[in-house]
Design an enzyme around this catalytic site. Structure first.
Site, PDB file in Angstrom:
ATOM      1  N   ASP A 519      19.854   3.087  20.847  1.00 44.78           N
ATOM      2  CA  ASP A 519      21.103   3.467  21.495  1.00 44.78           C
ATOM      3  C   ASP A 519      21.687   4.641  20.703  1.00 44.78           C
ATOM      4  OD1 ASP A 519      23.250   3.294  23.249  1.00 44.78           O
ATOM      5  OD2 ASP A 519      24.360   1.966  21.911  1.00 44.78           O
ATOM      6  N   THR A 521      25.598   5.439  20.343  1.00 37.58           N
ATOM      7  CA  THR A 521      26.837   5.088  19.648  1.00 37.58           C
ATOM      8  C   THR A 521      26.652   3.872  18.759  1.00 37.58           C
ATOM      9  OG1 THR A 521      28.101   5.942  21.515  1.00 37.58           O
ATOM     10  CG2 THR A 521      29.280   4.549  19.947  1.00 37.58           C
ATOM     11  N   ASP A 720      23.503  -2.138  19.314  1.00 34.17           N
ATOM     12  CA  ASP A 720      24.605  -2.870  18.688  1.00 34.17           C
ATOM     13  C   ASP A 720      25.649  -3.366  19.670  1.00 34.17           C
ATOM     14  OD1 ASP A 720      25.756  -0.465  19.414  1.00 34.17           O
ATOM     15  OD2 ASP A 720      27.035  -0.352  17.635  1.00 34.17           O
TER      16      ASP A 720
END
Length: 833
Positions: A519, A521, A720
């Site tokens: 990912d 961010t 996350d």
């Protein structure tokens, strides 16, 4: 009650029928249904039946069938034991180091009913310190204070010895007895090689034989009797193991000698000495048993080192803390801390629980948990974790997670569970072990027959001695220990380096990963975005008005981008109002009702859902920001675009280095992000990624994982957020950044405590090292037996005239298991950075 068990050894429908009939005829079984394809049996019983009882029943169908706890039942059993063991913080739970019955645990020490090895105690997840009075030891409290009788300061009570220490001391005491009585037997027997044996001037050979017999009794019937008990149990349950071979080999030597001593007349002349006495093997039997006992002693000591990582983690948690109540400080037990308590952490003290700094700042040494040696600068509102060490300044913190909820406790629990999980490669060792003992016994019989027929005189003696050597040298334990020892040490190594492995299977899969999906961010970037600018695009909507609506809407959001806008509004003293009907649209943005108007903040996909038009000038301005790697979220009110916010999220300094190292390892790194195309492209080009996809919803990430897997790729996913959870669960290996959400961490098989891409490099390097170590152990175990058994059988005798003494065979066998453990312990020193 119904339980599901794993059945091995079935090859056809006839096997299934035999096993089902055998189980249904077992006393206590109400009904049993066996599934050949799943290799499972669902058994209904009126009361719980032990594995041993069911194995005894299944033997009626044939010796090749084995019954084990299924994975589901093993988990249930583990949960039940975990719950019951909370009273003593995890102590008193025992398991087999070879994991013969999966995750099955026991309430008391003993030996494994399958392999016969000593059960190992599971380290405590948390330790409770008991305080007592030096003058009145009957006074015991779980927190410091003064004695109610004499007023003296209570002191920590010395911890009881662990089961490992007790086992080691018990074996050491028995080993000393064995050596004391075996050494004279050995001297008496070896003196026969001397010219004009001086011992015969004192007593004749006949009486020395009786002395050997007497000296052997404490060795056989006290110091090493447990080996014969385990051998008997293994034959009775048909769980043939190392002790089966030891019991048969050493037992045969001692029993032969006993009858040779009592009834010499029944033995042929081949077995007799020139003095007319039978050749006795009391020295072989006792030396063999003493050497095996030495091996068990060394193993007991080595086992305590394999879970040293867990013990070191446990030491990180302090026993007491300073609680501040109404300005007054009091020292309390760690177990007395509650969520919301304000605690003072002095210079050099360990942080007692997880929480947030409410006053002061500090440099925190987090190396024991994250593996990073550089202290981290912490200030107000920053998170601190239990077990980390404060620097040179005091600070106040508010407790947010206590007891088993702290990061340290969860790390210990995860390491505990992972170190007892089974790797798929262990199935190979299990299959070999299942046939190992019967094959060795057959080789011993063949050895006896060949030496009896073709051996030199006295052929019967040669046949007997070499058959015993074959039985003694073979060691299935080295094979069984090869995988679990490496896994246990490797998982511990990972934990102390900030890499948490949920199970051994993940460790094995990591070594085969060729594609990594990440990912943006919080994974590539810091995950701490800041507002660069906020603009209104309509006359009625000033920057302040747009900021107010955005911050009000985001006050309900848990996304880092939302938190950044709320913080920006507070810094600029902009009012944050109430929003009704708030809803997070995964992968698109957020919506709600503000001042009776429908408002939304998000990307172009969200605007499209609500038919919001974007003018060409505004779109060009947004695209320019995005081309520089910025994230832009657009605000609409009642289907009209009224403004946008530009956020920047710095790329982590370690991301570029980590990605380069992964590519060097042959791993393709692909970024899937919910951000727009321009921003994603800017980040991908800066880092030199193998590929990227923008504006991905959770289902898009999931589909991409499935597509790559269909192409034959071994895919790992690192993320996350909640939107990463489906992809994490579907991937071959899911890697959660420890700074992320609980959902992401729960969906993953690997957790990086620091939330850093360098942790992925560590995890993959660790997997390679552990798998290499496992293969080395399996090679050692297999090559040892492949070479050792033929030599013991006498293959070198026709050419070199060499034979292997059963005593030397016993020494080699004892050290084979120790060598496997020693090799596994090397993992503690490997570099995985």
């Amino acid at each position: 009650m119904k339980h599901t068990y794993k059945i091995t050894g079935m090859t056809c429908n006839g096997c299934r029928t035999h096993v089902e009939e055998a189980l249904n005829s077992t006393e206590g079984v109400i009904r049993a249904a066996v599934d050949l394809e799943k290799e499972e049996a669902e058994i209904e019983m009126d009361k719980h039946l032990s594995i041993e009882k069911l194995q005894e029943g299944i033997r009626k169908a044939g010796e090749k069938y084995r019954i084990h706890l299924s994975e589901e039942e093993a988990k249930k059993h583990k949960v039940a034991h975990d719950q019951s063991s909370k009273k003593v913080q995890g102590n008193g739970v025992f398991y087999c180091p070879m994991h013969c019955e999966g995750d099955k645990t026991y309430d008391e020490p003993g030996d494994c009913p399958v392999c016969g090895m000593d059960l190992v105690e599971q380290p405590a997840i948390s330790a409770t310190t008991i305080y007592t009075c030096p003058m009145h030891p009957e006074i015991e409290k779980d927190e410091p204070g003064s004695c109610p009788i004499c007023g003296m300061e209570l002191v920590p009570k010395e911890a009881e010895e662990s089961a490992e220490v007790k086992t080691y001391k018990k074996l050491l005491a028995k080993f000393k007895v064995a050596v004391i009585f075996t050494l004279p037997i050995f001297i008496i027997a070896m003196s026969d090689m001397l010219h004009n044996n001086p011992l015969y001037n004192v007593l004749s050979l006949k009486y020395w034989n009786w002395i050997q017999f007497g000296l052997s009794l404490p060795v056989v019937f006290y110091a090493t009797w447990m080996f014969f008990e385990r051998a008997y149990k293994s034959i009775k349950t048909w769980n043939l193991n190392m002790f089966t071979l030891i019991g048969i080999g050493a037992g045969a030597a001692w029993v032969f000698s006993f009858f040779g001593l009592l009834f010499p007349g029944v033995f042929p002349d081949q077995f007799k000495t020139e003095a007319g006495t039978v050749h006795l093997y009391f020295e072989a039997a006792t030396v063999i048993l003493t050497l095996v006992l030495l091996g068990q002693l060394l193993e007991a000591r080595a086992h305590s080192k394999t879970n040293a990582a867990i013990k070191e983690l446990m030491k990180l948690a302090p026993n007491t803390a300073i609680r501040v109540v109404d300005g007054n400080e009091e020292t309390v037990s760690i177990n007395a801390i509650k969520v919301g308590d304000v605690l003072k952490v002095k210079p050099g003290d360990k942080v007692p629980v997880d929480g947030v700094i409410v006053k002061g700042n500090a440099f925190i040494d987090e190396s024991a948990i994250t593996g990073e040696p550089v202290p981290v600068d912490k200030s107000e509102n920053d998170q601190v974790s239990s077990g980390t060490i404060n620097g040179k300044t005091s600070f106040l913190m508010k407790a947010e997670k206590v007891g088993s909820e702290t990061l340290l406790s969860q790390i210990i629990a995860m390491v505990n569970n992972a170190s007892r999980s089974r790797s798929p490669v262990q199935k190979l060792a299990d299959k070999i072990s299942a046939y190992f003992v019967p094959i060795v016994v057959l080789i011993a019989i063949i050895t006896f027959v060949i030496w009896k027929i073709f051996g030199p005189e006295p052929s019967m003696v040669y046949a007997f001695v070499n058959a015993i050597a074959v039985l003694i040298i073979a060691c299935p334990c080295a094979l069984g220990l090869a995988t679990p020892m490496s896994v246990m040490v490797g998982v511990g190594k990972g934990a102390t380096s900030g890499v948490l492995i949920k199970n051994a299977e993940a460790l094995q899969k990591l070594s085969k990963i060729d594609t990594l999906i990440i990912d943006k961010t919080g994974t590539i970037t810091e995950g701490k975005p800041s507002v660069e600018t906020i603009r209104g695009v309509r006359d009625a909507y000033s920057e302040e008005r747009v900021t107010e609506i955005i911050a009000s809407l985001n006050s309900h959001s848990e996304h880092p981008l939302g938190a950044a806008t709320v913080a920006y509004a507070k810094e600029n003293k902009v009012n944050v109002g109430e929003v009704d009907d708030f809803e997070s649209v995964t992968g698109k943005g957020v919506i709600g009702i503000y001042n009776d108007q429908k408002v939304g903040l998000g990307n172009f996909s969200l605007l499209k859902d609500f038919n919001v038009e974007v003018g060409e000038d505004v779109e060009n301005a947004i695209s320019e920001y995005q081309s520089k790697g910025k994230t832009v979220s657009m605000l609409f009110v009642d289907s009209q675009l009224v403004g946008f916010v530009v956020l920047s999220d710095a790329i982590k300094k370690t991301s570029s280095e980590a990605i380069d190292r992964l590519k060097e390892e042959g791993v393709e790194v692909i970024m899937l992000t919910g951000d727009n195309e321009n921003t994603a492209q800017a980040v991908a080009e800066e880092l030199g990624l193998s590929g990227f996809k923008a504006e991905c919803l959770p289902e898009d990430k999931l589909k991409e994982v499935e597509r790559l897997q269909e192409e034959g790729k071994k895919v790992a996913v690192a993320g996350d957020g909640i939107n990463d959870a489906p992809a994490l669960a579907k991937a071959d290996v899911g890697i959660a950044m420890g700074t992320g959400t609980d959902v992401a961490i729960e969906s993953a098989e690997v957790t990086l405590i620091k939330g850093d891409l360098k942790g992925i490099v560590k995890a993959i390097n660790l997997s390679h090292k552990v798998m290499r170590n496992i293969k080395q152990n399996l090679f050692f175990a297999l090559i040892y037996n492949t070479i050792g058994v033929p030599i013991a059988a006498g293959v070198l005798f026709p050419v070199f005239g060499l034979l292997l003494s059963p005593m030397i065979a016993a020494l080699a066998m004892s050290f084979s298991s120790v060598s496997v453990i020693a090799n596994a312990l090397r993992l503690k020193a490997v570099h995985i950075d």
